[in-house]
Scaffold this active site. Sequence first.
Site, mmCIF file in Angstrom:
data_model
loop_
_atom_site.group_PDB
_atom_site.id
_atom_site.type_symbol
_atom_site.label_atom_id
_atom_site.label_comp_id
_atom_site.label_asym_id
_atom_site.label_seq_id
_atom_site.Cartn_x
_atom_site.Cartn_y
_atom_site.Cartn_z
ATOM 1 N N ASP A 2 46.710 43.708 40.778
ATOM 2 C CA ASP A 2 46.297 42.453 40.160
ATOM 3 C C ASP A 2 45.244 42.718 39.086
ATOM 4 O O ASP A 2 45.316 42.155 37.989
ATOM 5 C CB ASP A 2 45.761 41.486 41.221
ATOM 6 C CG ASP A 2 45.374 40.153 40.626
ATOM 7 O OD1 ASP A 2 46.254 39.475 40.058
ATOM 8 O OD2 ASP A 2 44.188 39.788 40.699
ATOM 9 N N GLU B 205 56.194 39.798 37.251
ATOM 10 C CA GLU B 205 56.412 40.293 38.615
ATOM 11 C C GLU B 205 57.673 41.169 38.656
ATOM 12 O O GLU B 205 57.665 42.256 39.231
ATOM 13 C CB GLU B 205 56.559 39.131 39.604
ATOM 14 C CG GLU B 205 55.320 38.286 39.783
ATOM 15 C CD GLU B 205 54.256 38.895 40.673
ATOM 16 O OE1 GLU B 205 54.398 40.061 41.115
ATOM 17 O OE2 GLU B 205 53.253 38.202 40.932
ATOM 18 N N ASP C 276 52.320 44.009 40.842
ATOM 19 C CA ASP C 276 51.854 42.642 40.651
ATOM 20 C C ASP C 276 52.036 42.278 39.185
ATOM 21 O O ASP C 276 51.999 43.138 38.309
ATOM 22 C CB ASP C 276 50.386 42.491 41.050
ATOM 23 C CG ASP C 276 49.991 41.027 41.267
ATOM 24 O OD1 ASP C 276 50.884 40.177 41.432
ATOM 25 O OD2 ASP C 276 48.783 40.733 41.257
ATOM 26 N N GLY C 277 52.268 41.013 38.962
ATOM 27 C CA GLY C 277 52.369 40.484 37.614
ATOM 28 C C GLY C 277 51.461 39.286 37.491
ATOM 29 O O GLY C 277 51.143 38.630 38.486
ATOM 30 N N HIS D 146 46.036 38.418 46.696
ATOM 31 C CA HIS D 146 44.588 38.205 46.725
ATOM 32 C C HIS D 146 44.043 38.228 48.151
ATOM 33 O O HIS D 146 43.135 37.490 48.498
ATOM 34 C CB HIS D 146 44.211 36.899 46.020
ATOM 35 C CG HIS D 146 44.827 36.783 44.665
ATOM 36 N ND1 HIS D 146 44.351 37.490 43.570
ATOM 37 C CD2 HIS D 146 45.904 36.094 44.226
ATOM 38 C CE1 HIS D 146 45.096 37.206 42.521
ATOM 39 N NE2 HIS D 146 46.047 36.371 42.887
ATOM 40 N N ASP E 257 53.601 40.711 46.053
ATOM 41 C CA ASP E 257 53.219 39.370 46.498
ATOM 42 C C ASP E 257 54.106 38.301 45.858
ATOM 43 O O ASP E 257 53.842 37.116 45.965
ATOM 44 C CB ASP E 257 51.739 39.102 46.242
ATOM 45 C CG ASP E 257 51.367 39.111 44.768
ATOM 46 O OD1 ASP E 257 52.270 39.173 43.905
ATOM 47 O OD2 ASP E 257 50.158 39.061 44.472
#
Length: 153
Positions: A130, A47, A9-10, A120, A70
Amino acid sequence: MPNVTIYTDGSSLGNPGPGGYGIVLISGPHRKELSAGYRLTTNNRMELMAVCVALEALKVEGCDVTIYSDSKYVVEAVNQRWVFGWEKKGFAGKKNPDLWMRFLRIYRRHRVRFVWVKGHASTVENNRCDELAVAAANSPTLSEDTGYDPADA
């Protein structure tokens, strides 16, 4: 060759703004978490950088890798094979060419499959990534994203 599961995740606090990435690598009984933060970057860069750093962290070539992300930006670019067309055209007019070239160099050393996950949501490891990314972006000591180009923001 090992099977490796990677979650990435970024995050950026402003786009552009401070940002970070978070990674969880899992192979058999082994688990490793990685993260880093940058003073000025974009969400898409973080990301994509997460995926690059995760693949570069693998110690053996030829791994079977499943990456959960994501980021539709990253997942669709690879799964729809757009990135290979961009490469043939020298990434003309595309954002983040430095990271896409970095990605393709390491991507070709493994058998990589991308799976998009909703951010999320209920994916525990994606949520952990995250947390790592946001914590990295909020770190008091942030690195410079040397490839960041304000024209790409």
